[in-house]
Design a protein around this motif. Sequence first.
Motif, PDB file in Angstrom:
ATOM      1  N   UNK A  75       4.406  -3.636  15.557  1.00  0.00           N
ATOM      2  CA  UNK A  75       3.919  -3.592  14.170  1.00  0.00           C
ATOM      3  C   UNK A  75       2.593  -2.820  14.116  1.00  0.00           C
ATOM      4  N   UNK A  76       1.694  -3.138  15.042  1.00  0.00           N
ATOM      5  CA  UNK A  76       0.387  -2.462  15.042  1.00  0.00           C
ATOM      6  C   UNK A  76       0.563  -0.954  15.285  1.00  0.00           C
ATOM      7  N   UNK A 198      -4.160 -12.151  -2.279  1.00  0.00           N
ATOM      8  CA  UNK A 198      -3.074 -11.235  -2.610  1.00  0.00           C
ATOM      9  C   UNK A 198      -2.038 -11.281  -1.493  1.00  0.00           C
ATOM     10  N   UNK A 199      -0.800 -11.566  -1.858  1.00  0.00           N
ATOM     11  CA  UNK A 199       0.287 -11.455  -0.888  1.00  0.00           C
ATOM     12  C   UNK A 199       0.993 -10.152  -1.213  1.00  0.00           C
ATOM     13  N   UNK A 200       0.985  -9.235  -0.268  1.00  0.00           N
ATOM     14  CA  UNK A 200       1.546  -7.908  -0.530  1.00  0.00           C
ATOM     15  C   UNK A 200       2.839  -7.726   0.262  1.00  0.00           C
ATOM     16  N   UNK A 201       3.945  -7.734  -0.463  1.00  0.00           N
ATOM     17  CA  UNK A 201       5.259  -7.539   0.147  1.00  0.00           C
ATOM     18  C   UNK A 201       5.509  -6.035   0.198  1.00  0.00           C
ATOM     19  N   UNK A 231       3.215  -8.830   4.132  1.00  0.00           N
ATOM     20  CA  UNK A 231       4.477  -9.213   4.765  1.00  0.00           C
ATOM     21  C   UNK A 231       5.392  -7.988   4.760  1.00  0.00           C
ATOM     22  N   UNK A 232       6.011  -7.744   5.896  1.00  0.00           N
ATOM     23  CA  UNK A 232       6.857  -6.560   5.992  1.00  0.00           C
ATOM     24  C   UNK A 232       7.869  -6.726   7.130  1.00  0.00           C
ATOM     25  N   UNK A 247       7.266  -9.695   9.849  1.00  0.00           N
ATOM     26  CA  UNK A 247       5.892  -9.901  10.310  1.00  0.00           C
ATOM     27  C   UNK A 247       5.012 -10.284   9.115  1.00  0.00           C
ATOM     28  N   UNK A 248       4.090 -11.182   9.365  1.00  0.00           N
ATOM     29  CA  UNK A 248       3.102 -11.574   8.351  1.00  0.00           C
ATOM     30  C   UNK A 248       1.731 -11.289   8.940  1.00  0.00           C
ATOM     31  N   UNK A 249       0.962 -10.466   8.258  1.00  0.00           N
ATOM     32  CA  UNK A 249      -0.335 -10.056   8.811  1.00  0.00           C
ATOM     33  C   UNK A 249      -1.470 -10.537   7.914  1.00  0.00           C
ATOM     34  N   UNK A 250      -2.474 -11.154   8.531  1.00  0.00           N
ATOM     35  CA  UNK A 250      -3.653 -11.628   7.805  1.00  0.00           C
ATOM     36  C   UNK A 250      -4.764 -10.598   7.981  1.00  0.00           C
TER      37      UNK A 250
END
Length: 392
Positions: A75-76, A198-201, A231-232, A247-250
């Motif tokens: 993901x990174x 903000x949750x950004x899908x 989230x992606x 993946x969920x990224x903070x």
Amino acid sequence: MIQGGHELPLDVLYARRNAKWAKYGKDVLPAWVAEMDFAVAYPIRRAMQRIAEEQEYGYAMRNGAQAEKSLTAAFARRMQARYGWTVDPALAEPLTDLVQGQFATIWAFSQPGDGIILHLPAYPPFHMAIKETGRHILANRMVPAAGRFEIDFDDMKAQARQSSMIMLCNPQNPTGRVFTRAELEAILAIAVEHNLVVVSDEIHSDLIYDDLVHIPFASLSDEAAARTVTITSATKGFNIPGLRCAVMHFGTAELQARFRKSFPSHMLGSPGIVGIDATVAAWDEGQPWQDETVRVLGANRNRIAEYFAAELPGMTFYKPEGTYLSWVDCSGLNLPGTAHDFFHERAKVAFSPGEAFDTNCPKFARFNFATSPAILEQILGRVSKAVRSHNA
Ligand SMILES: Cc1ncc(COP(=O)(O)O)c(C=O)c1O
């Protein structure tokens, strides 16, 4: 046995056991759920074959560590390579699916009874996630302007006073909007002023047309990162939604710690190795396949725009800037019932029902055009014939 090639013929598609082709009978052409009618990229097939051939069904390790680490590392790499966004893999957590991420973040960052801003029309599970967790939707209806849907920022500013979160979907499902930097900055300004999470899908971020670019919301600034959960997955861009991996990224360790207070580490479950290996193969090696796919999708999109303008004046096709989904306004047809039912019954074409995305929109349909040009022509022909016989 599918050996390769991009487009799949009708007999192969109808034999499939997945939702898009299995829900309706063989007299119906499906253009609803977000799946594509293409063979997957070769690196994904190879990764699947290796697991099956080696019978690697134990607790999975990759590169000497738990397999989940290979997912967050990929993901990174992907975020850096595609969007120039540097992320710390330690702030990314594996999920089985994005809808799980929507529910979990609402649970963690808001309280029962809170209002959550949602731009409408919206992908139905967003509605579910807000309602089933006992929160309520602050419906921000987007407005058509110059052939696309735009956010009503005045409305949003007023709603922000009674809200704790924004559920953002960018690229937006079902309108296909790819929000500009100016629009994202305006959303951020509201979020900062009212201290909203903000949750950004961003699940559709790979599928973008022309010279538009996807900007991860969290990458706007440190201030954005501090309040954003992204989230992606690779599931839409590479057509592997059944493999359940996301993946969920903070944006910061503080935000991640806040989440962890509500969700101890194993409350979310974890993706299986099939999904992880497929995702890593897709992100690391699938770009040539995806470039070709976006070319085919873009040609389909242009074909529909031309066709509707020439043949279907009672229907407005809002040309999407991203995604293979489009939001079609059929109110000019004066249909007796819903757009979905009309096309299902009279054209034998299954679109997604507009009212599932906004209860005010029964005369809209969502048209999934991720299919071969040949099947697309059949869909257009059926739609046009049904409309002509309705008008006759
Ligand atoms: C915006 C959006 N989010 C999430 C999903 C579903 O993701 P998942 O299958 O990982 O829950 C979709 C599927 O179409 C989608 O369009």
